[in-house]
Design a protein around this motif. Structure first.
Motif, PDB file in Angstrom:
ATOM      1  N   GLN A   1       1.187   7.531  -6.341  1.00 14.10           N
ATOM      2  CA  GLN A   1       0.168   8.567  -6.537  1.00 14.10           C
ATOM      3  C   GLN A   1       0.704   9.945  -6.138  1.00 14.10           C
ATOM      4  OE1 GLN A   1      -2.632   8.300  -8.023  1.00 14.10           O
ATOM      5  NE2 GLN A   1      -3.689   6.395  -7.591  1.00 14.10           N
ATOM      6  N   GLY A   2       1.407  10.000  -4.997  1.00  7.10           N
ATOM      7  CA  GLY A   2       1.796  11.293  -4.451  1.00  7.10           C
ATOM      8  C   GLY A   2       3.053  11.887  -5.030  1.00  7.10           C
TER       9      GLY A   2
ATOM     10  N   PRO B   1       0.808  -1.229   0.000  1.00 11.55           N
ATOM     11  CA  PRO B   1       0.000   0.000   0.000  1.00 11.55           C
ATOM     12  C   PRO B   1       0.840   1.277   0.000  1.00 11.55           C
ATOM     13  CG  PRO B   1      -0.919  -1.599   1.525  1.00 11.55           C
ATOM     14  CD  PRO B   1       0.367  -2.169   1.050  1.00 11.55           C
ATOM     15  N   SER B   2       1.985   1.254   0.665  1.00 11.12           N
ATOM     16  CA  SER B   2       2.821   2.451   0.701  1.00 11.12           C
ATOM     17  C   SER B   2       3.405   2.767  -0.681  1.00 11.12           C
ATOM     18  CB  SER B   2       3.953   2.291   1.712  1.00 11.12           C
ATOM     19  OG  SER B   2       4.819   1.239   1.352  1.00 11.12           O
TER      20      SER B   2
ATOM     21  N   GLN C   1       1.909   2.192  -3.524  1.00  6.70           N
ATOM     22  CA  GLN C   1       0.825   2.816  -4.276  1.00  6.70           C
ATOM     23  C   GLN C   1       0.639   4.275  -3.860  1.00  6.70           C
ATOM     24  OE1 GLN C   1      -2.521   0.309  -5.015  1.00  6.70           O
ATOM     25  NE2 GLN C   1      -3.976   2.003  -5.014  1.00  6.70           N
ATOM     26  N   SER C   2       0.755   4.553  -2.576  1.00 10.71           N
ATOM     27  CA  SER C   2       0.622   5.935  -2.099  1.00 10.71           C
ATOM     28  C   SER C   2       1.753   6.813  -2.636  1.00 10.71           C
ATOM     29  CB  SER C   2       0.628   5.964  -0.570  1.00 10.71           C
ATOM     30  OG  SER C   2      -0.484   5.278  -0.044  1.00 10.71           O
ATOM     31  N   ILE C   3       2.969   6.276  -2.636  1.00  6.12           N
ATOM     32  CA  ILE C   3       4.115   7.023  -3.153  1.00  6.12           C
ATOM     33  C   ILE C   3       3.954   7.264  -4.651  1.00  6.12           C
ATOM     34  CG2 ILE C   3       6.607   6.876  -3.607  1.00  6.12           C
ATOM     35  CD1 ILE C   3       6.736   5.254  -0.910  1.00  6.12           C
TER      36      ILE C   3
END
Length: 389
Positions: free
Chosen positions: A374-375, A367-368, A370-372
């Protein structure tokens, strides 16, 4: 009455424009006229194209495309046929036209790559598709401009068995994208020294085009490895965008492996740099996002393995940075990519049924990551791509 003789290239450009205006009858007439006096384009191919347009029967082009009979003796070619692209998991088929000149660039040789695939896996799933780099002269439809494809894959041409033909790599369009939107995105995503390392091969005025060609050719060798892209297409393995994304990532990663086996580490690392500029500077920003688009998902997988390999980190300025700032170091950064792709390919060769690929072609994304993604990859470049849409 004054007769105006239009040179062959000008006439071919007019034909492409006629396709764009949907003036099919006029294009057919000009194709037959050109076939009588053509010095640059094969007359039989031109006549077959005219017949295909007139009768809406594209099967007549299959043999000429597969055998590369559409290319003239000096490298000029014209392809007119429906071409499919996928955007946001939606197929779009448009009558498209591509006129250009093939480059004389065939390294590494197909024979060398096929022998390497056999050495790695004991078998060759299918012949490696030839990748032909070319300079575009005129284009229309799904093979044209920012919204079309710069890397024209064979199986998207809508005539039988097109998958057995060559891939076409548009050097002019690739160069425009790399030195425009991709260049700007890479500088926003990565810290200064990492960005310079990644962009270096593309900014090389002498060898930049060669590096792009090599990257796509070893990628095609990746597709041919294992059970082979054609086999998977036949058995409908690519109905799910995630399975297609894994296949793209697998082919990238095997391409890194083949580059490492055929080139010095300095040169092989430059191909990794080109790939990262494509994946993170271009593909990651396609409209479908990570929940719809094949190439976005392939880029996400690549980022996952960079983190797993501890090859990349986040700076205090919220940018990504490579730990080893050299081209041999960049090749080391994808060691896990290569190992996982080799393992995956060997496992698929041991399957008893093609349906096993559906469960095999899955990658767990943290999940991290995917967050990175996106961000720090998509987020900083949204304004750049919004201007182009």
């Amino acid at each position: 009455m004054v007769t105006i003789f239009v040179d062959e290239q000008e006439l071919t450009k007019q034909i492409v424009q006629d396709i764009g205006r949907n003036e099919i009858a006029i294009a057919v007439k000009k194709l037959r006229q050109q076939a009588k006096n053509s010095c640059e384009l094969p007359p039989t191919w031109l006549l077959n194209t005219a017949d295909a347009l007139e009768n809406n029967d594209w099967s007549i082009l299959s043999a000429g495309f597969i055998n590369m009979d559409f290319i003239g003796k000096n490298g000029y070619f014209l392809i007119i046929a429906p071409y499919q692209i996928n955007r946001q998991s939606q197929a779009n088929v448009t009558l498209s036209a591509l006129y250009g000149k093939i480059h004389d660039n065939q390294e590494p040789s197909i024979e060398q790559l096929e022998n390497l695939v056999r050495a790695k896996f004991g078998t060759l799933g299918q012949p490696i598709p030839i990748n032909l780099s070319f300079t575009e002269i005129a284009s229309w439809g799904n093979v044209s401009g920012e919204s079309g494809e710069a890397f024209v894959v064979p199986h998207r041409w809508c005539f039988p068995n097109s998958v057995c033909g060559p891939a076409l790599n548009n050097a002019k369009e690739q160069g425009r994208r790399f030195l425009g939107s991709s260049h700007e995105c890479i500088q926003k995503i990565f810290e200064y020294e990492t960005a310079n390392l990644l962009l270096g091969p593309l900014e090389d005025e002498i060898n930049g085009e060669r590096y792009r060609h090599l990257d796509t050719q070893v990628h095609e060798a990746g597709h041919a490895s294992g059970l082979g892209f054609n086999f998977k297409l036949k058995h409908k393995i690519f109905r799910n965008y995630t399975n297609s994304g894994v296949e793209e990532w697998r082919s990238d990663s095997l391409g890194f492996e083949f580059a490492a086996c055929t080139l010095p580490a300095q040169e092989a690392g430059k191909l990794v740099a080109v790939n990262f500029c494509i994946r993170f500077g271009l593909d990651a920003h396609r409209l479908g996002g990570i929940e719809k688009d094949v190439d976005v998902y392939a880029s996400l997988i690549s980022l996952e393995y960079l983190f797993q390999n501890d090859a990349i980190y986040i700076t205090k300025n919220s940018q990504l940075a490579l730990r080893n700032l050299s081209y041999p170091g960049l090749l080391q950064a994808v060691e896990l990519h290569r190992a996982q792709a080799l393992s995956l390919t060997r496992r698929e060769l041991n399957l008893k049924s093609p349906t096993g690929l559906l469960s095999l072609y899955k990658v767990d994304i943290h999940p991290s990551t995917q967050s990175i993604f996106q961000g720090l990859i998509i987020g900083p470049c949204q304004r750049i791509w919004k201007k182009l849409q």
